[in-house]
Design an enzyme around this catalytic site. Structure first.
Site, PDB file in Angstrom:
ATOM      1  N   ASP A   1      -2.599 -11.503   9.380  1.00  0.00           N
ATOM      2  CA  ASP A   1      -2.043 -10.157   9.420  1.00  0.00           C
ATOM      3  C   ASP A   1      -0.917 -10.440  10.499  1.00  0.00           C
ATOM      4  OD1 ASP A   1      -2.713  -8.829   7.246  1.00  0.00           O
ATOM      5  OD2 ASP A   1      -4.271  -7.601   8.490  1.00  0.00           O
TER       6      ASP A   1
ATOM      7  N   LYS B   1      -1.543  -8.594  -5.197  1.00  0.00           N
ATOM      8  CA  LYS B   1      -2.042  -8.824  -3.913  1.00  0.00           C
ATOM      9  C   LYS B   1      -3.226  -8.367  -3.663  1.00  0.00           C
ATOM     10  CE  LYS B   1      -1.151  -8.492   1.281  1.00  0.00           C
ATOM     11  NZ  LYS B   1      -0.112  -7.986   2.354  1.00  0.00           N
ATOM     12  N   TRP B   2      -4.302  -8.890  -3.937  1.00  0.00           N
ATOM     13  CA  TRP B   2      -5.603  -8.594  -3.817  1.00  0.00           C
ATOM     14  C   TRP B   2      -6.223  -8.257  -2.319  1.00  0.00           C
ATOM     15  CZ3 TRP B   2      -9.415  -8.284  -8.519  1.00  0.00           C
ATOM     16  CH2 TRP B   2     -10.752  -7.940  -8.172  1.00  0.00           C
ATOM     17  N   ASP B   3      -6.614  -7.200  -1.847  1.00  0.00           N
ATOM     18  CA  ASP B   3      -6.679  -7.111  -0.336  1.00  0.00           C
ATOM     19  C   ASP B   3      -8.196  -6.664  -0.123  1.00  0.00           C
ATOM     20  OD1 ASP B   3      -6.636  -7.114   2.471  1.00  0.00           O
ATOM     21  OD2 ASP B   3      -4.689  -5.707   2.257  1.00  0.00           O
ATOM     22  N   MET B   4      -8.874  -6.822   1.052  1.00  0.00           N
ATOM     23  CA  MET B   4     -10.263  -6.266   1.109  1.00  0.00           C
ATOM     24  C   MET B   4     -10.258  -6.154   2.791  1.00  0.00           C
ATOM     25  SD  MET B   4     -13.894  -7.855   0.650  1.00  0.00           S
ATOM     26  CE  MET B   4     -15.369  -6.682   0.798  1.00  0.00           C
ATOM     27  N   ASN B   5     -10.411  -4.689   3.004  1.00  0.00           N
ATOM     28  CA  ASN B   5      -9.876  -4.509   4.393  1.00  0.00           C
ATOM     29  C   ASN B   5     -11.141  -4.270   5.435  1.00  0.00           C
ATOM     30  OD1 ASN B   5      -6.960  -4.790   5.421  1.00  0.00           O
ATOM     31  ND2 ASN B   5      -6.878  -3.466   3.550  1.00  0.00           N
TER      32      ASN B   5
ATOM     33  N   ARG C   1     -11.857   1.602   8.748  1.00  0.00           N
ATOM     34  CA  ARG C   1     -10.517   2.083   8.469  1.00  0.00           C
ATOM     35  C   ARG C   1     -10.672   3.112   7.225  1.00  0.00           C
ATOM     36  NH1 ARG C   1      -6.153  -0.132   4.605  1.00  0.00           N
ATOM     37  NH2 ARG C   1      -4.391  -0.480   6.059  1.00  0.00           N
TER      38      ARG C   1
ATOM     39  N   ASP D   1       0.917  -1.176  -0.052  1.00  0.00           N
ATOM     40  CA  ASP D   1       0.074  -0.074  -0.115  1.00  0.00           C
ATOM     41  C   ASP D   1       0.900   1.303   0.120  1.00  0.00           C
ATOM     42  OD1 ASP D   1      -2.119   1.593   0.146  1.00  0.00           O
ATOM     43  OD2 ASP D   1      -3.002   0.817   1.986  1.00  0.00           O
TER      44      ASP D   1
END
Length: 701
Positions: free
Chosen positions: A521, A451-455, A418, A342
């Site tokens: 994480d 790196k496909w994230d979903m926070n 977030r 990020d």
């Protein structure tokens, strides 16, 4: 090859897998009824198992309750329904009428229609070659011309477990940074539901269960298990009655969310796969791993590279100069894939702004990303990058231009987590926008890895402009799948890691489109032993991303030796996530040695069979073993978490070896008899003190 046989006389189907059998039949009223699931039977032997219809002994209990192949709401059965529909006139009950079936190799489709209303139901069964896994799903079609049909619940399958004196369930629970905590406990009477209402698989539960009679061990006993291939909201319900019968039903969806079928529409549920094994929990896990490697992951034969990820080193403070320095150090260690996390785009100096504005930040990268990528490739590594396509910060150009693109309800607060909101990927325009910038990013820069994230999970999951807003719960996940599929089709060299604030999106559905998953994480090595133990009950080490990070740990502030951190991470797909620019020369030298060791044992770890020799606890010793597919090599990891009192070392018994063969320890040169390693074990030679570990390499002579 799997075999499926239909017997017209008994109106039954026998499904034969590599080593097991499964059978269903048509009851007198045409409803599909379960018959058998367990060790292999021939059609002739199955005739001894086929039941007659039970006789009612009071007016409160249906004798066939709990034996439905897909338990439907209606009639005198009050079991947990897997299928609930509501027709336009308010009728809710379903009545089955058998139409036909098709058998095509290892696939069976059995077709039904409601006796009065325009609803067709197809039950699907498929046995992937060489496995004992049975994939099941359901298709619902409105074949009329009038009003929509409301589908209140549409599970993929109901699994009926044979009668046993008692039952135990295995599953995982957890939270962010503490995912995949394995629990084994008695199956409660009544209904028990596991699930997620979050729009993602979740950190708090995972869509699989295992059932045994309470006496199974890692090496012995019958285990019945089921796993759902879905990455959105889901539920799995176990039902245990007073007569001892237990079923498991599961699928996508949640209470209060209704699917609307307009004339001509078909609703297809995700696969809910089942597996019977008779070699304990270890055999069940190895069977799921083999199935995932052989029939789920897109490139199962590949060796996953050693990666470096910049997140814990730099946070949002990403610059071209800083990333170049990290890349130079990473390449010198033997890293094969450099991933910038990020902070590279938009006004992204923290988590408060920038999501949605996927343009390179020219203050941080004056000439764009290409100079950095060229340098990474010159150093001999592939290049990967972090993205979070499903999210937007309110402080972004995208949100200011399109506030209607997020999940929201009129007159309700848009809850931020977030500092971000969830984009509605069920909208075709939003999904197409996301695919467009991702396709351009990957294509222009020849990106090797996303790196496909979903926070964050869903909230205020509304779609005010749509006449059927509930469909977003399913269509969002399907859009994520479709974008990943399109990206992979258009860029064959692209590989993807699934991430959702750590382990919030791990399941067989996302694994069919990604190459590895971010397990948690939390990279604390001691915590990871427990997390990885729970993860590995169903999912394979080949897809388990694990990093070595700085000391003390970023989340727990616990200190552990670099050796221990490396060995824990080497039990999966090894990654480095520390600020290696600040590492000492001694630590860098040790890291080079361990990365070289990992590359040597990687084929066994990523493609071998996993044996959990001793499970992890908060103290004591735990051990894992991997055996190559051809049996020629084995790798053993032994960990001591804590040493409270002076005790003599105990031998660790190995598994999966040839008792008639001999094995050489590649580090000591000692030769062992396989029978002795299996019956007695070996002394691992752990160093003194807490957080001690050792890797033992054995070669068959």
């Amino acid at each position: 090859m799997p075999e499926i046989v239909f017997d017209e006389n008994t109106r039954s189907w026998l499904i034969r897998t590599a080593a097991t059998s499964y059978a269903l039949r048509l009851a007198e009223d045409d409803s599909p009824a379960h018959v058998y699931w367990g060790p292999a039977l021939t059609p002739a032997q199955l005739s001894d198992v086929l039941p007659g219809s039970g006789s009612r002994w009071d007016s409160f209990n249906d004798p066939d309750e709990g034996l439905d192949e897909l338990a439907a709401d209606g009639g005198t059965r009050h079991w947990t329904p897997a299928l609930q529909v509501r027709f336009a006139d308010g009728t809710r009950a379903l009545e089955w009428r058998y139409l036909s079936h098709d058998i095509d190799g290892g696939e069976l489709r059995v077709r039904f229609r409601d006796r009065h209303y325009p609803l067709r139901i197809t039950l699907g069964y498929r046995v992937p070659a060489g496995t004992d896994v049975i994939e099941r799903w359901t298709e619902l079609t409105h074949d009329g011309t009038d009003d929509p049909i409301e589908v209140v619940r549409a599970d993929s399958a109901s699994w009926v477990v044979p009668l046993r004196p008692d039952y135990r369930i295995s599953h995982v629970t957890g939270r962010w940074a503490a995912e995949s905590q394995l629990l084994r406990e008695p199956v409660p009477h009544g209904e028990t539901t596991f699930g997620s209402r979050r729009g993602i698989t979740s950190h708090h539960a995972n869509p699989w269960v295992m059932l045994d009679d309470g006496e199974a061990t890692e090496r012995h006993g019958e285990v019945y298990s089921a796993a759902l291939a879905w990455s959105g909201s889901w539920r799995i319900t176990t039902t245990r009655s007073s007569n001892g019968r237990v079923t498991v039903t599961g699928g996508f969806g949640q209470d209060g969310v209704v699917h609307r079928l307009a004339p001509g529409d078909t609703l297809t549920t995700p696969v809910f796969a089942g597996l019977y094994t008779d070699g304990g929990f270890g055999a069940a896990s190895r069977a799921w791993h083999a199935y995932t490697l052989g029939h789920v992951l897109p490139h199962p034969g590949e060796l996953r590279p050693v990666l470096y990820n910049s997140w814990e080193a730099t946070g949002f403070d990403v610059t071209e100069t800083g990333q170049r320095a990290l890349a130079e150090k990473a390449a010198a260690l033997g890293v094969e894939l450099f991933v910038m996390d990020d902070g590279w785009f938009g006004a992204r100096s923290g988590d408060h702004a920038g999501l949605g504005d996927w343009q390179v930040n020219r203050e941080k990268f004056p000439d764009g990303l290409k100079p950095l990528i060229s340098e990474v490739r010159r150093l001999g590594m592939k290049f990967g990058i972090w993205v979070e396509p499903e999210m937007v910060n309110p402080d972004s150009g995208l949100y200011r231009a399109r506030p209607d693109w997020v999940l929201h309800h009129p007159h309700r607060t848009r809850s931020e987590l977030r500092n971000q909101l969830v984009l509605n990927f069920a909208r075709p325009d939003v999904a197409e926008w996301a695919f467009g910038w991702l396709d351009a990013l990957v294509g222009e820069h020849e990106i090797d890895f996303l790196k496909w994230d979903m926070n964050r999970p869903f909230s205020e999951a509304g779609w005010p402009a749509d006449s059927d807003p509930d469909r977003l719960w399913v269509e969002h996940t399907r859009a994520v799948y479709a974008i990943m599929d399109r990206l992979r089709d258009g860029h064959p060299g692209l590989r993807i890691e699934a991430c959702s604030g750590g382990g919030g999106r791990i399941d067989l559905g996302v694994m069919a489109r990604t190459d590895q998953v971010w397990t948690s994480d939390n990279t604390d090595a001691l915590d990871r032993l427990v997390i990885q133990h729970g993860y590995g009950q169903v999912y394979p080490p080949r897809a388990m991303s694990a990093w070595v990070t700085d000391d003390p740990n970023f989340i727990t502030q616990r200190s552990t030796p670099l050796r221990f951190r490396f060995h824990v991470a080497m039990a999966g797909v090894l990654g480095i996530g520390g600020d290696i620019v600040k590492w000492s020369e001694e630590d860098l030298g040790y890291a080079r040695e361990q990365i070289a060791l990992y590359k040597e044992i990687r084929p066994v770890v990523q493609h071998g069979s996993l044996y959990r020799l001793v499970p992890p606890t908060t103290d004591g010793v735990s051990a894992l073993q991997y055996v190559a597919a051809d049996g020629g090599r084995a790798v053993v990891f032994v960990f001591r978490q804590a040493a409270h009192f002076p005790t003599s070392e105990r031998p660790v018994r190995l598994d999966g070896l040839d008792p008639a063969a001999r094995y050489r320890d590649e580090d000591t040169g000692k030769v062992w008899h396989g029978a002795a390693l299996l019956a007695h074990g070996l002394f691992p030679g752990l160093p003194a003190g807490d957080f001690a570990s050792v890797v033992i390499r054995l070669t068959k002579l």
